[in-house]
Scaffold this motif. Sequence first.
Motif, PDB file in Angstrom:
ATOM      1  N   VAL A  33      -6.670  13.137  12.667  1.00  0.00           N
ATOM      2  CA  VAL A  33      -6.033  11.838  12.458  1.00  0.00           C
ATOM      3  C   VAL A  33      -4.608  12.016  11.930  1.00  0.00           C
ATOM      4  N   SER A  34      -4.407  12.955  11.026  1.00  0.00           N
ATOM      5  CA  SER A  34      -3.055  13.203  10.513  1.00  0.00           C
ATOM      6  C   SER A  34      -2.123  13.655  11.622  1.00  0.00           C
ATOM      7  N   PHE A  35      -2.601  14.557  12.469  1.00  0.00           N
ATOM      8  CA  PHE A  35      -1.767  14.995  13.593  1.00  0.00           C
ATOM      9  C   PHE A  35      -1.470  13.843  14.536  1.00  0.00           C
ATOM     10  N   ASP A  36      -2.453  12.999  14.758  1.00  0.00           N
ATOM     11  CA  ASP A  36      -2.259  11.857  15.646  1.00  0.00           C
ATOM     12  C   ASP A  36      -1.200  10.916  15.085  1.00  0.00           C
ATOM     13  N   PHE A  37      -1.269  10.673  13.785  1.00  0.00           N
ATOM     14  CA  PHE A  37      -0.277   9.802  13.167  1.00  0.00           C
ATOM     15  C   PHE A  37       1.098  10.452  13.141  1.00  0.00           C
ATOM     16  N   ALA A  38       1.150  11.756  12.966  1.00  0.00           N
ATOM     17  CA  ALA A  38       2.440  12.434  12.870  1.00  0.00           C
ATOM     18  C   ALA A  38       3.203  12.429  14.188  1.00  0.00           C
ATOM     19  N   VAL A  42       4.178   4.877  17.506  1.00  0.00           N
ATOM     20  CA  VAL A  42       3.967   3.494  17.109  1.00  0.00           C
ATOM     21  C   VAL A  42       4.867   3.173  15.915  1.00  0.00           C
ATOM     22  N   PRO A  43       5.629   2.099  15.969  1.00  0.00           N
ATOM     23  CA  PRO A  43       6.522   1.762  14.854  1.00  0.00           C
ATOM     24  C   PRO A  43       5.731   1.536  13.566  1.00  0.00           C
ATOM     25  N   GLY A  44       6.287   2.009  12.459  1.00  0.00           N
ATOM     26  CA  GLY A  44       5.663   1.823  11.164  1.00  0.00           C
ATOM     27  C   GLY A  44       4.834   2.999  10.699  1.00  0.00           C
ATOM     28  N   TRP A  45       4.529   3.936  11.585  1.00  0.00           N
ATOM     29  CA  TRP A  45       3.696   5.075  11.190  1.00  0.00           C
ATOM     30  C   TRP A  45       4.506   6.143  10.475  1.00  0.00           C
ATOM     31  N   HIS A  46       5.810   6.060  10.521  1.00  0.00           N
ATOM     32  CA  HIS A  46       6.646   7.055   9.850  1.00  0.00           C
ATOM     33  C   HIS A  46       7.310   6.467   8.607  1.00  0.00           C
ATOM     34  N   THR A  47       6.789   5.380   8.079  1.00  0.00           N
ATOM     35  CA  THR A  47       7.352   4.798   6.875  1.00  0.00           C
ATOM     36  C   THR A  47       6.819   5.521   5.646  1.00  0.00           C
ATOM     37  N   THR A  48       7.432   5.261   4.505  1.00  0.00           N
ATOM     38  CA  THR A  48       7.030   5.952   3.284  1.00  0.00           C
ATOM     39  C   THR A  48       5.732   5.416   2.706  1.00  0.00           C
TER      40      THR A  48
END
Length: 78
Positions: A33-38, A42-48
């Motif tokens: 899941v972490s790799f998928d998010f990284a 999709v906008p917003g997945w790289h926010t703090t």
Amino acid sequence: MARFGRHWHRYETAYLLLAGLATPLVLSVHTVVSFDFAVGIVPGWHTTIFPPYFRCGRHLFRIAMVVCLAIPIRAIYG
């Protein structure tokens, strides 16, 4: 007193078995899941705010996993 020793041995055996099954499951799921998010676009997945959100979700997943394992075990063993 011998009966208590038997129960304790069964508890330790079940505890080690479930821990051995749950640990690789948790590590594999969260790694994928972490790799998928990284790598997602999709906008917003790289926010703090996303890392704390993911960590809170992980804790909720742990609780859900315990409940999903406890219900059948209680039904089987009474």
